[in-house]
Design an enzyme around this catalytic site. Sequence first.
Site, short mmCIF file in Angstrom:
data_model
loop_
_atom_site.label_atom_id
_atom_site.label_comp_id
_atom_site.label_asym_id
_atom_site.label_seq_id
_atom_site.Cartn_x
_atom_site.Cartn_y
_atom_site.Cartn_z
N GLY A 43 2.31 9.06 30.03
CA GLY A 43 1.64 8.79 31.29
C GLY A 43 0.93 7.44 31.38
N GLU A 98 -5.94 6.09 28.55
CA GLU A 98 -5.44 7.37 29.06
C GLU A 98 -5.10 7.26 30.53
OE1 GLU A 98 -4.33 10.24 28.74
OE2 GLU A 98 -5.30 11.42 27.16
N ASP A 102 -8.62 15.35 32.42
CA ASP A 102 -8.67 16.60 33.18
C ASP A 102 -9.66 17.53 32.47
OD1 ASP A 102 -8.16 18.78 34.76
OD2 ASP A 102 -6.05 18.95 34.29
N LYS A 130 -10.76 13.62 36.70
CA LYS A 130 -10.98 14.75 37.61
C LYS A 130 -12.39 15.24 37.41
CE LYS A 130 -6.28 16.37 38.23
NZ LYS A 130 -5.30 17.41 37.87
N VAL A 152 -1.72 15.29 40.53
CA VAL A 152 -1.22 14.03 41.10
C VAL A 152 -0.04 13.48 40.30
CG1 VAL A 152 -3.38 13.32 42.19
CG2 VAL A 152 -2.98 12.73 39.79
N ARG A 164 7.23 9.09 37.98
CA ARG A 164 6.41 8.14 37.22
C ARG A 164 6.50 6.74 37.84
NH1 ARG A 164 4.81 10.53 32.30
NH2 ARG A 164 6.33 11.93 31.37
P1 5GP Z 1 -6.50 17.42 29.55
O1 5GP Z 1 -6.28 17.74 28.10
O2 5GP Z 1 -7.60 16.42 29.80
O3 5GP Z 1 -6.67 18.65 30.38
O4 5GP Z 1 -5.14 16.85 30.10
C1 5GP Z 1 -4.72 15.58 29.86
C2 5GP Z 1 -3.25 15.42 30.15
O5 5GP Z 1 -2.75 16.41 31.09
C3 5GP Z 1 -3.04 14.07 30.84
O6 5GP Z 1 -2.92 13.04 29.90
C4 5GP Z 1 -1.78 14.36 31.64
O7 5GP Z 1 -0.66 14.18 30.82
C5 5GP Z 1 -1.87 15.83 32.02
N1 5GP Z 1 -2.45 15.96 33.38
C6 5GP Z 1 -3.68 16.42 33.70
N2 5GP Z 1 -3.86 16.40 35.03
C7 5GP Z 1 -2.72 15.90 35.57
C8 5GP Z 1 -2.30 15.61 36.92
O8 5GP Z 1 -3.01 15.79 37.91
N3 5GP Z 1 -1.05 15.09 37.06
C9 5GP Z 1 -0.22 14.86 36.00
N4 5GP Z 1 0.99 14.36 36.28
N5 5GP Z 1 -0.58 15.12 34.72
C10 5GP Z 1 -1.82 15.63 34.51
#
Ligand code: 5GP
Length: 179
Positions: A43, A98, A102, A130, A152, A164
């Site tokens: 990403g 990053e 999230d 977020k 998103v 992407r």
């Molecule tokens: P976390 O471990 O912080 O919950 O998630 C991180 C990863 O989840 C991000 O690096 C991404 O790959 C994926 N992710 C989290 N939210 C989104 C989103 O809204 N859209 C997309 N495409 N990927 C997300």
Amino acid sequence: MHADIDHIVLTEEQITARVAELGAEISRDYNQEPVLLIAVLRGAALFVADLARAIESPVEIDFMAVSSYGSSTQSSGVVRIIKDLEELIEGRHVLVVEDILDTGLTLKYLLKNLASRKPASLEVVSLLNKKGKQRVPISCKYVGFDIPDEFVVGYGLDYAERYRNLPYIGVLRPEVYSG
Ligand code: 5GP
């Protein structure tokens, strides 16, 4: 606008302007000290390419790939390193790049792992945050944008490996998930 996109969250112009600001801020803070950007695949690949060009300090770039078990739209917190760094980071200034913060679970694991390799400094820049979603406290020094809790895509972010390449960040139409 792409036919699958319901609405745009951040335009290409907004992203370009903010990446330039982040680059200027990072250049000021590192003040010509070499910085190693560690981008988290896949990403953050597009973001790091633009961010690196906006930083004036000497920059090196390395990549890590992690997989988080679980569905594509929900983080499980169980993380596995699929591709490790080529570089040794001991004694170096490391800035993790990053795409989106999230729950913070992926980053928490990554930072713990990187900290054990004894970098001189370890900071994080995330294009998106977020707000209110973090389940673990993460100190993220640079944030591009706080966004609402919607899934998103675009500017590096995918759904099932698609979208992407969109130059903006947006939310998919609901029927794209069900179809
Ligand atoms: P976390 O471990 O912080 O919950 O998630 C991180 C990863 O989840 C991000 O690096 C991404 O790959 C994926 N992710 C989290 N939210 C989104 C989103 O809204 N859209 C997309 N495409 N990927 C997300």
